[in-house]
Motif scaffolding. Sequence first.
Motif, PDB file in Angstrom:
ATOM      1  N   VAL A  66      47.627   4.944  18.458  1.00  0.00           N
ATOM      2  CA  VAL A  66      47.382   4.906  19.900  1.00  0.00           C
ATOM      3  C   VAL A  66      48.300   5.867  20.644  1.00  0.00           C
ATOM      4  O   VAL A  66      47.897   6.485  21.639  1.00  0.00           O
ATOM      5  CB  VAL A  66      47.536   3.468  20.447  1.00  0.00           C
ATOM      6  CG1 VAL A  66      48.979   2.988  20.349  1.00  0.00           C
ATOM      7  CG2 VAL A  66      47.036   3.371  21.881  1.00  0.00           C
ATOM      8  N   GLN A 118      47.187   9.634  19.707  1.00  0.00           N
ATOM      9  CA  GLN A 118      45.994  10.029  20.459  1.00  0.00           C
ATOM     10  C   GLN A 118      46.330  10.312  21.915  1.00  0.00           C
ATOM     11  O   GLN A 118      45.803  11.257  22.517  1.00  0.00           O
ATOM     12  CB  GLN A 118      44.950   8.924  20.349  1.00  0.00           C
ATOM     13  CG  GLN A 118      44.378   8.777  18.950  1.00  0.00           C
ATOM     14  CD  GLN A 118      43.695   7.434  18.732  1.00  0.00           C
ATOM     15  OE1 GLN A 118      43.472   6.673  19.683  1.00  0.00           O
ATOM     16  NE2 GLN A 118      43.384   7.116  17.483  1.00  0.00           N
ATOM     17  N   SER A 119      47.218   9.503  22.485  1.00  0.00           N
ATOM     18  CA  SER A 119      47.628   9.736  23.870  1.00  0.00           C
ATOM     19  C   SER A 119      48.387  11.055  23.998  1.00  0.00           C
ATOM     20  O   SER A 119      48.130  11.838  24.916  1.00  0.00           O
ATOM     21  CB  SER A 119      48.501   8.578  24.365  1.00  0.00           C
ATOM     22  OG  SER A 119      48.972   8.829  25.672  1.00  0.00           O
ATOM     23  N   THR A 161      52.045   9.428  28.707  1.00  0.00           N
ATOM     24  CA  THR A 161      51.872   8.152  28.017  1.00  0.00           C
ATOM     25  C   THR A 161      52.759   7.085  28.630  1.00  0.00           C
ATOM     26  O   THR A 161      53.976   7.255  28.731  1.00  0.00           O
ATOM     27  CB  THR A 161      52.216   8.319  26.528  1.00  0.00           C
ATOM     28  OG1 THR A 161      51.502   9.442  26.001  1.00  0.00           O
ATOM     29  CG2 THR A 161      51.885   7.074  25.736  1.00  0.00           C
ATOM     30  N   THR A 194      48.035   4.420  30.043  1.00  0.00           N
ATOM     31  CA  THR A 194      47.423   4.447  28.716  1.00  0.00           C
ATOM     32  C   THR A 194      46.515   3.247  28.457  1.00  0.00           C
ATOM     33  O   THR A 194      45.396   3.413  27.960  1.00  0.00           O
ATOM     34  CB  THR A 194      48.499   4.586  27.630  1.00  0.00           C
ATOM     35  OG1 THR A 194      49.260   5.786  27.883  1.00  0.00           O
ATOM     36  CG2 THR A 194      47.890   4.671  26.243  1.00  0.00           C
ATOM     37  N   VAL A 245      42.490   3.508  27.186  1.00  0.00           N
ATOM     38  CA  VAL A 245      41.984   2.984  25.907  1.00  0.00           C
ATOM     39  C   VAL A 245      41.377   1.598  26.054  1.00  0.00           C
ATOM     40  O   VAL A 245      40.751   1.089  25.124  1.00  0.00           O
ATOM     41  CB  VAL A 245      43.093   2.976  24.837  1.00  0.00           C
ATOM     42  CG1 VAL A 245      43.613   4.372  24.610  1.00  0.00           C
ATOM     43  CG2 VAL A 245      44.234   2.028  25.214  1.00  0.00           C
ATOM     44  N   VAL A 253      48.677  -2.057  25.302  1.00  0.00           N
ATOM     45  CA  VAL A 253      49.485  -1.024  24.643  1.00  0.00           C
ATOM     46  C   VAL A 253      50.956  -1.261  24.983  1.00  0.00           C
ATOM     47  O   VAL A 253      51.299  -1.510  26.146  1.00  0.00           O
ATOM     48  CB  VAL A 253      49.082   0.395  25.093  1.00  0.00           C
ATOM     49  CG1 VAL A 253      49.983   1.440  24.434  1.00  0.00           C
ATOM     50  CG2 VAL A 253      47.628   0.683  24.770  1.00  0.00           C
ATOM     51  N   GLN A 271      37.669   6.353  24.503  1.00  0.00           N
ATOM     52  CA  GLN A 271      37.749   5.032  23.896  1.00  0.00           C
ATOM     53  C   GLN A 271      36.588   4.754  22.952  1.00  0.00           C
ATOM     54  O   GLN A 271      36.580   3.756  22.230  1.00  0.00           O
ATOM     55  CB  GLN A 271      37.793   3.955  24.988  1.00  0.00           C
ATOM     56  CG  GLN A 271      36.446   3.665  25.649  1.00  0.00           C
ATOM     57  CD  GLN A 271      36.089   4.664  26.733  1.00  0.00           C
ATOM     58  OE1 GLN A 271      36.698   5.729  26.847  1.00  0.00           O
ATOM     59  NE2 GLN A 271      35.099   4.318  27.552  1.00  0.00           N
TER      60      GLN A 271
END
Length: 424
Positions: free
Chosen positions: A38, A41-42, A138, A143, A147, A151, A408
């Motif tokens: 996660v 990807q951010s 992020t 974030t 998504v 998180v 997402q």
Amino acid sequence: MNVARLAAVDAAQAARMLSELREATLAGQRARIAPRPVIEQSWGRMLRSGVDPDHDFRSRLLPADEVRRRREESPLRHVLPVLRQGLLSVADVAQHIMVVADAEGRVLWREGSPQVLRKADGLGFELGADWREDVVGTNGVGTPAVVRRPVQVFAAEHFVRSHASWTCTGAPITDPRDDRLIGVVDVSGPLETMHPATLAWVDSVAKLAEARLRELHTASLERLRTVAAPVLARLDGRALVVDRDGWAAAVTGMPYVRRLALPKSLTPGHRWLPALGTCAVEPLAGGWLLRVADEPAAAAAGRIVLDLSRAGRTSVTVAGATGSWSRELSPRHAELLYLLAEHRAGRGAAGLAEDLFGDPTRTVTVRAEMSRIRRYLGDLLQHRPYRFCEGTEVEVLLPDNPRDLLPQSTAPAVARRRATRGAD
């Protein structure tokens, strides 16, 4: 690496390892450990969008009156007691603060430890601040909004260097009626306050808030239904009573519909609505009385704009001679409408199931979602196969970077589009 477990044992060591990881990643080098998916990807989104990891960018704060207006209009105001009860007592003892932001990442409420609040001011984590991911990197507000799941961001997992002394855990809050993102609740504090149970704790409280919203919606419709019943009993023909957001409380002379797409500024008089055609619109306490005209429905609108350019905030806008209206889309509806825009000749349920799940047998799920979409698009969306109405202009607004298309989404067809467009 299990960041939560390591940080609970030795926060300083975890912070050092993450700092080394971050520096190696930004330099394009191979690190000893890999970032969590996660976070990786951010970071990829941040590098593609041009966020400066060494520059602490701060957008202008919203004026106090604008913060107040957003608070008054936000459904989050109804669940503040739930959030406070579930988070504040523990957060204050643990030297955390609770932050509640709207769907646009603007901080609307901040409460908790005075000492930590002062530290948050130093990071620009203030009322009215913009904490979208593509603005400040992020973080525990922006974030989760992208998504659409909880998180936890610890120390140097923050993309911007100046945030590395901070730990934050955020969970999205969605409208239980239509899965629309309405905001994020976040618990933040200095990195030494990191705890492995924080993620589950914040997620649980966010779900309690969503449950409370569901209760409030049900109670509101029940009240409207008591007002609607005697009114509808006196009418002939087709009619229904909906709340201000289009959710149906009662109907007569027609099949039940769960929700109607209403213009943002509906006013009394004769109006054309996508699912019903021409209607006489009358105000009712807490909602609207809609009496369907016997005359043929107006022609379908001429233009549909599907806006996928903003991560986490997708929408559809319908425009025609009778006016225009917009609706924010759930992630699944955004995927389906994008696929139909790509297949203008039409796509059957099995084909869409293959596109979404890699499994053509999952047609029941596809048909259920398409039925929900047709409730607000009406005759603009036809079936057998599913397709946009012939002659309707469809425009799709895409993100600048193809790899940010519906970030997402795990749908195989969307992943292929990202890869294909990214290679062009």
